[in-house]
Design a protein around this motif. Sequence first.
Motif, PDB file in Angstrom:
ATOM      1  N   PRO A  78       0.813  -1.220   0.000  1.00 58.72           N
ATOM      2  CA  PRO A  78       0.000   0.000   0.000  1.00 58.72           C
ATOM      3  C   PRO A  78       0.850   1.276   0.000  1.00 58.72           C
ATOM      4  O   PRO A  78       0.478   2.269  -0.634  1.00 58.72           O
ATOM      5  N   LEU A  79       1.986   1.251   0.708  1.00 64.42           N
ATOM      6  CA  LEU A  79       2.852   2.431   0.720  1.00 64.42           C
ATOM      7  C   LEU A  79       3.431   2.718  -0.651  1.00 64.42           C
ATOM      8  O   LEU A  79       3.483   3.875  -1.089  1.00 64.42           O
ATOM      9  N   VAL A  80       3.889   1.669  -1.325  1.00 66.74           N
ATOM     10  CA  VAL A  80       4.449   1.851  -2.665  1.00 66.74           C
ATOM     11  C   VAL A  80       3.415   2.480  -3.589  1.00 66.74           C
ATOM     12  O   VAL A  80       3.710   3.401  -4.352  1.00 66.74           O
ATOM     13  N   LEU A  81       2.163   1.998  -3.504  1.00 64.41           N
ATOM     14  CA  LEU A  81       1.093   2.558  -4.340  1.00 64.41           C
ATOM     15  C   LEU A  81       0.741   3.977  -3.914  1.00 64.41           C
ATOM     16  O   LEU A  81       0.522   4.856  -4.747  1.00 64.41           O
ATOM     17  N   ASP A  82       0.673   4.196  -2.595  1.00 69.89           N
ATOM     18  CA  ASP A  82       0.292   5.525  -2.098  1.00 69.89           C
ATOM     19  C   ASP A  82       1.286   6.600  -2.518  1.00 69.89           C
ATOM     20  O   ASP A  82       0.906   7.754  -2.769  1.00 69.89           O
ATOM     21  N   PHE A  83       2.566   6.234  -2.581  1.00 67.55           N
ATOM     22  CA  PHE A  83       3.583   7.219  -2.945  1.00 67.55           C
ATOM     23  C   PHE A  83       3.828   7.291  -4.450  1.00 67.55           C
ATOM     24  O   PHE A  83       4.665   8.062  -4.896  1.00 67.55           O
ATOM     25  N   SER A  84       3.099   6.468  -5.233  1.00 64.62           N
ATOM     26  CA  SER A  84       3.315   6.488  -6.678  1.00 64.62           C
ATOM     27  C   SER A  84       2.148   7.175  -7.363  1.00 64.62           C
ATOM     28  O   SER A  84       1.778   8.288  -6.996  1.00 64.62           O
ATOM     29  N   TRP A  85       1.517   6.497  -8.320  1.00 64.21           N
ATOM     30  CA  TRP A  85       0.535   7.183  -9.164  1.00 64.21           C
ATOM     31  C   TRP A  85      -0.781   7.478  -8.464  1.00 64.21           C
ATOM     32  O   TRP A  85      -1.486   8.412  -8.853  1.00 64.21           O
ATOM     33  N   THR A  86      -1.172   6.715  -7.438  1.00 64.46           N
ATOM     34  CA  THR A  86      -2.453   6.986  -6.784  1.00 64.46           C
ATOM     35  C   THR A  86      -2.394   8.246  -5.920  1.00 64.46           C
ATOM     36  O   THR A  86      -3.405   8.935  -5.763  1.00 64.46           O
ATOM     37  N   ARG A  87      -1.240   8.497  -5.320  1.00 66.93           N
ATOM     38  CA  ARG A  87      -1.026   9.658  -4.435  1.00 66.93           C
ATOM     39  C   ARG A  87      -2.078   9.725  -3.325  1.00 66.93           C
ATOM     40  O   ARG A  87      -2.425  10.808  -2.840  1.00 66.93           O
ATOM     41  N   GLU A  88      -2.598   8.568  -2.914  1.00 65.62           N
ATOM     42  CA  GLU A  88      -3.572   8.539  -1.829  1.00 65.62           C
ATOM     43  C   GLU A  88      -2.962   9.029  -0.524  1.00 65.62           C
ATOM     44  O   GLU A  88      -3.662   9.497   0.365  1.00 65.62           O
ATOM     45  N   MET A 251       8.960  10.353   6.466  1.00 71.20           N
ATOM     46  CA  MET A 251       8.977  11.817   6.555  1.00 71.20           C
ATOM     47  C   MET A 251       9.631  12.423   5.318  1.00 71.20           C
ATOM     48  O   MET A 251       9.155  13.425   4.778  1.00 71.20           O
ATOM     49  N   LYS A 252      10.699  11.798   4.864  1.00 74.11           N
ATOM     50  CA  LYS A 252      11.403  12.323   3.685  1.00 74.11           C
ATOM     51  C   LYS A 252      10.514  12.254   2.451  1.00 74.11           C
ATOM     52  O   LYS A 252      10.426  13.224   1.691  1.00 74.11           O
ATOM     53  N   ARG A 253       9.852  11.113   2.251  1.00 75.23           N
ATOM     54  CA  ARG A 253       8.971  10.973   1.081  1.00 75.23           C
ATOM     55  C   ARG A 253       7.752  11.889   1.200  1.00 75.23           C
ATOM     56  O   ARG A 253       7.300  12.463   0.197  1.00 75.23           O
ATOM     57  N   ALA A 254       7.192  11.996   2.401  1.00 77.19           N
ATOM     58  CA  ALA A 254       5.971  12.780   2.582  1.00 77.19           C
ATOM     59  C   ALA A 254       6.206  14.264   2.384  1.00 77.19           C
ATOM     60  O   ALA A 254       5.315  14.991   1.925  1.00 77.19           O
ATOM     61  N   LEU A 255       7.403  14.745   2.719  1.00 75.97           N
ATOM     62  CA  LEU A 255       7.686  16.174   2.650  1.00 75.97           C
ATOM     63  C   LEU A 255       8.341  16.592   1.350  1.00 75.97           C
ATOM     64  O   LEU A 255       8.636  17.765   1.153  1.00 75.97           O
ATOM     65  N   ASP A 256       8.608  15.616   0.461  1.00 71.66           N
ATOM     66  CA  ASP A 256       9.189  15.963  -0.838  1.00 71.66           C
ATOM     67  C   ASP A 256       8.216  16.793  -1.674  1.00 71.66           C
ATOM     68  O   ASP A 256       7.030  16.505  -1.701  1.00 71.66           O
TER      69      ASP A 256
END
Length: 256
Positions: A78-88, A251-256
Motif C-alpha cells: 500500500p505504501l508503494v502505491l500511495d507514494f506512486s501514481w495513486t497519491r492517496e 517523513m522524507k517521502r511525505a515532505l518531498d
Amino acid sequence: MSQLRTFKAILWRDVFVTGRELPSFLAQVIIQPFFILFIFAKVLGDIGYVQGDFAQVLLPGIIAMNGFLGALQNTTLPLVLDFSWTREIEDRLLAPISIPLVAVEKIVFGAVRGFFAAVLMVPVGFVMLDVSWAWEGIPGALLVIVLGCLAGGAVGLVIGTSVPARRVNVMFAVILTPLLFTGSSQFPWRSLSDDLLWFKVVCALNPLTYVSEGMRAELVPEVPHIPLPIVLLVLVVAIAGFGGLGLRGFMKRALD
C-alpha cells in the motif's frame, strides 16, 4: 485526544476495506503457506522423506512466517502505491493527525492483517496435520506473534518508503525470498551445525528467525529453541530500529 480519534478512524477505515476485500485477502495469506505445509509436512512425511515429528517443528514456523511476512507485505505494497501514481498518501497527510502517526498507522494496520494471517493458519494446520501443543504457552505465543507482526510492519515501512513502484517486482525476489528462507520457519535455528556457521549467522540477522523460535519455545518447548527473553528483546529492538528508519524514510517521502 483528537489525534487519537483520527488515528482510530483511519485504522478502522483500512480494516473495513479489508473486510470488503476478504476473498482476495484470504487467497493472499492462505495459498502459499497451505502448500508449504501440505508438501513439506504431509506429503514428504507420508512417503517417509521427513521424520514424523517434523510437523511439530514446521507449523509454528509457518504461523510465524505468515504473520511476519503478511504484515511486511501489507505495509509495503500500500505504501508503494500511495507514494506512486495513486497519491492517496496526500489525503492521509491532510488529515488532522501528525505525519509520524500516519506512518505508525501503516505499521499497525499491516500488523493487524499479519496477525489475522497467522491466526488463520492454526485451524488449517490442525486439520491437515497431526500435531499437539503445550496449550499453557498460548499467551506467550500470542505475545510473540503480536511483536513479530509489528516487527514485520516496521520492516515493511522501511521497504515501502525505499522501493519505487517500478521496482516492486524486483523487491519480492531480492528481499522477500531471502527473508522467507533464512527465517528459521522450516527448521530450528539451534539445530544448525557449525558446518553451516555462515548460514546460522545470516539467519540470526533475520527478525523472522526470532518469531519462529519464540513460537516454538512456547508451543513445542521440547524442540531446541532460542530462549524466550532473547526473542522478546530482539523483537522489541527490531520494532524500534526498523520503525525509526521507516519513520525517517516516510517523513522524507511525505515532505518531498
